[in-house]
Design a protein around this motif. Structure first.
Motif, mmCIF file in Angstrom:
data_model
loop_
_atom_site.group_PDB
_atom_site.id
_atom_site.type_symbol
_atom_site.label_atom_id
_atom_site.label_comp_id
_atom_site.label_asym_id
_atom_site.label_seq_id
_atom_site.Cartn_x
_atom_site.Cartn_y
_atom_site.Cartn_z
ATOM 1 N N GLY A 74 -4.984 -11.167 3.121
ATOM 2 C CA GLY A 74 -3.640 -10.548 4.252
ATOM 3 C C GLY A 74 -3.533 -10.131 5.197
ATOM 4 O O GLY A 74 -3.546 -11.341 5.930
ATOM 5 N N SER A 75 -3.755 -8.833 5.989
ATOM 6 C CA SER A 75 -4.066 -8.672 7.935
ATOM 7 C C SER A 75 -5.554 -8.906 7.663
ATOM 8 O O SER A 75 -5.896 -8.726 9.197
ATOM 9 N N PRO A 114 2.721 -7.294 -1.289
ATOM 10 C CA PRO A 114 1.700 -7.180 -0.886
ATOM 11 C C PRO A 114 0.964 -7.215 0.301
ATOM 12 O O PRO A 114 0.117 -6.299 1.008
ATOM 13 N N GLY A 115 2.426 -7.873 1.978
ATOM 14 C CA GLY A 115 1.829 -7.789 2.979
ATOM 15 C C GLY A 115 2.650 -6.915 3.577
ATOM 16 O O GLY A 115 2.394 -6.677 5.170
ATOM 17 N N THR A 142 -2.647 -4.555 4.444
ATOM 18 C CA THR A 142 -1.304 -4.351 3.419
ATOM 19 C C THR A 142 -1.787 -3.911 2.934
ATOM 20 O O THR A 142 -3.308 -3.650 2.526
ATOM 21 N N ILE A 143 -0.050 -3.584 2.165
ATOM 22 C CA ILE A 143 -0.422 -2.977 0.858
ATOM 23 C C ILE A 143 -1.367 -3.095 -0.107
ATOM 24 O O ILE A 143 -2.080 -3.248 -1.333
ATOM 25 N N ILE A 207 -3.432 -12.415 -8.290
ATOM 26 C CA ILE A 207 -2.992 -12.380 -7.068
ATOM 27 C C ILE A 207 -2.007 -11.304 -6.980
ATOM 28 O O ILE A 207 -0.799 -11.387 -7.853
ATOM 29 N N ILE A 208 -2.004 -9.945 -5.734
ATOM 30 C CA ILE A 208 -1.350 -9.420 -6.211
ATOM 31 C C ILE A 208 0.948 -9.638 -5.623
ATOM 32 O O ILE A 208 0.154 -10.417 -4.782
ATOM 33 N N CYS A 209 1.371 -9.736 -5.646
ATOM 34 C CA CYS A 209 2.818 -10.275 -5.810
ATOM 35 C C CYS A 209 3.672 -9.044 -5.020
ATOM 36 O O CYS A 209 4.886 -9.299 -5.175
#
Length: 464
Positions: A74-75, A114-115, A142-143, A207-209
């Motif tokens: 993510g970040s 997720p972003g 990111t969440i 992978i969380i979407c």
């Protein structure tokens, strides 16, 4: 075990996400090789920026068929190397999946990709008169990252952690299959909670979407209280008294004078008080001024009766910004004060916080290094930083390993665990194995095998 990314793979990835979002070689910024602390570094063979769940699915089908490792990022604000592609392969960046998809005011839920950044979700919720309670210090995370580490944060004392606010997750499995675990309901006793296996799994299972998250009504009033103490022991010993007072603060943070001074220097802004050795920062929220002020008054009087030197009310926006911006900058401030640092994120029972902090002071004297700390006094989650300063490579490596061994051993001795909220990633997996022993690790590895029989998703992390 794994295949290298070839020209045909690059072409296939470009067909999925577009040529501009597939980067290789020198086109990949070196920052993608590490996370916030940079303890482990490895460049991916290819960086792929995805935009939709369907794109993630297509990338994973390719990776699964070709046995190419995939690491999700993510970040990049993690601290334990969880988003570092240590086996190369594909680095899958989800920051462009950054939409807030739906707000359900009747069921108090919000659906996000997720972003979405934590600070974006917090602002969106507040604009709609709701609160998303999880409040980790890094607001630009990111969440998806928060869910992957089950992040806690400062409001955990009253509201709980990320896991308590995830109702459902849409995920892509390592073979590319899209599944939804959980539902937008308040209760669920329907078999094993697959959703809860994903939360905190650090991108090793799926992978969380998309995530359906619980919200709460926004409290109308919020006041903070800054309480100075003559020493850390007195400050920490006040916390159980506060919790037993039948008042539930939103946050109970501890901080030392040294850490506050680092933050002052880093931000170039004055903290309301820096003349004392230890501080507790509390927040109270509710729906009426009378209720919040009564809670604050009860705790202030209690603290003064057991050794506090004063109690400063932080009620104006200017004062709140001064105090909480300083608290939010602690990590970056400590980092800016040294040449390099590493972190020990442990959680111990609340009545052992002072014992552990005193132990870190003993280690600092024994090894002649700086070990500043801060943390969530209300839930026993401590963030302890070992500063390199002028140590050479050999001395730094030896000192760091020795201190980590001693601190994690101490956390276990006190009935704690090796990570409160930052996860295990790559940096802590040996400490996790040492703490849990063979059977729990074997169970974790068995779960991983069921989800990911080829072990292509974030390999080398947590329990592998």
């Amino acid at each position: 075990m794994y295949n290298k990314v070839c020209a045909a793979d690059i072409a296939a990835l470009q067909a999925i996400v577009g040529q501009a979002d597939v980067l290789t070689g020198e086109a990949i910024n070196p920052d993608y090789a590490h996370d916030e602390l940079g303890g482990i570094s490895r460049m991916p063979e290819v960086l792929v920026r995805v935009h939709t769940t369907e794109e993630v699915s297509a990338v994973m089908k390719l990776a699964y068929d070709r046995s190419i490792p995939v690491t999700v990022r993510g970040s990049g604000t993690g601290l334990v190397g969880a988003a570092v592609p240590i086996h190369g392969g594909i680095l899958l960046e989800t920051t462009r999946m950054n939409k807030i998809l739906a707000l359900d005011s009747n069921n108090l839920t919000v659906t996000v990709q997720p972003g979405v950044l934590l600070m974006e979700l917090a602002a969106f919720a507040e604009e709609n008169d709701f609160l998303y309670p999880p409040d980790p210090g890094e607001k630009s995370a990111t969440i998806g990252g928060n869910i992957s580490t089950n992040a806690g944060g400062m409001r955990a004392v009253k509201y709980g952690v990320t896991r308590d606010y995830v109702r459902a997750l849409t995920v892509v499995l390592p073979n590319g299959e899209i599944q939804t675990f959980g539902a937008a309901v308040a209760k669920n006793s329907s078999g094993y909670s697959l959703k809860d296996l994903i939360i905190g799994s650090e991108g090793t299972l799926a992978i969380i979407c998309e995530a359906v998250l619980k919200l709460v009504p926004l409290p109308k009033v919020s006041i903070s209280l800054l309480v100075p103490f003559p020493d850390m022991k007195t400050a920490i010993e006040a916390v159980p008294h506060i919790i037993r007072s039948k008042v539930t603060p939103t946050a109970i943070e501890y901080m030392s004078r040294d850490t506050i001074l680092f933050s002052e220097s880093y931000l170039g802004k004055r903290f309301p008080d820096t003349k004392n050795d230890a501080y507790i920062l509390l927040t109270f929220d509710g729906n009426t001024d009378a209720q919040v002020e009564q809670d604050m008054s009860t705790v202030a009087e209690l603290c003064l009766s057991i050794g506090a030197l004063d109690a400063y009310i932080v009620d104006t926006e200017e004062r709140k910004k001064s105090v909480w911006s300083a608290r939010g900058a602690f990590l970056e401030a400590i980092k800016a004060s040294t040449t390099e640092m590493d972190e020990c994120d442990v959680v111990v029972p609340g009545n052992q916080v002072d014992t552990f902090i005193k132990f870190t002071h003993e280690l600092a004297a024994e090894f002649n290094v700086r070990i500043p700390s801060f943390g969530h006094a209300g839930d026993g989650n401590l963030h302890v930083y070992i500063c390199r300063d002028e140590l050479n490579d050999e001395d730094w490596e030896r000192t760091l390993n020795a201190i980590f061994d001693r601190m994690y051993e101490k956390s276990v001795e006190l009935g704690g665990l090796v990570s409160g909220e930052h996860g295990i990633g790559y940096a802590k997996k040996e400490f996790l194995k040492r703490q849990y022993g063979e059977t729990p690790i074997a169970l974790m590895q068995g779960i991983k095998q069921v989800f990911d029989p080829k072990c292509i998703l974030n390999p080398g992390k947590v329990c592998f």
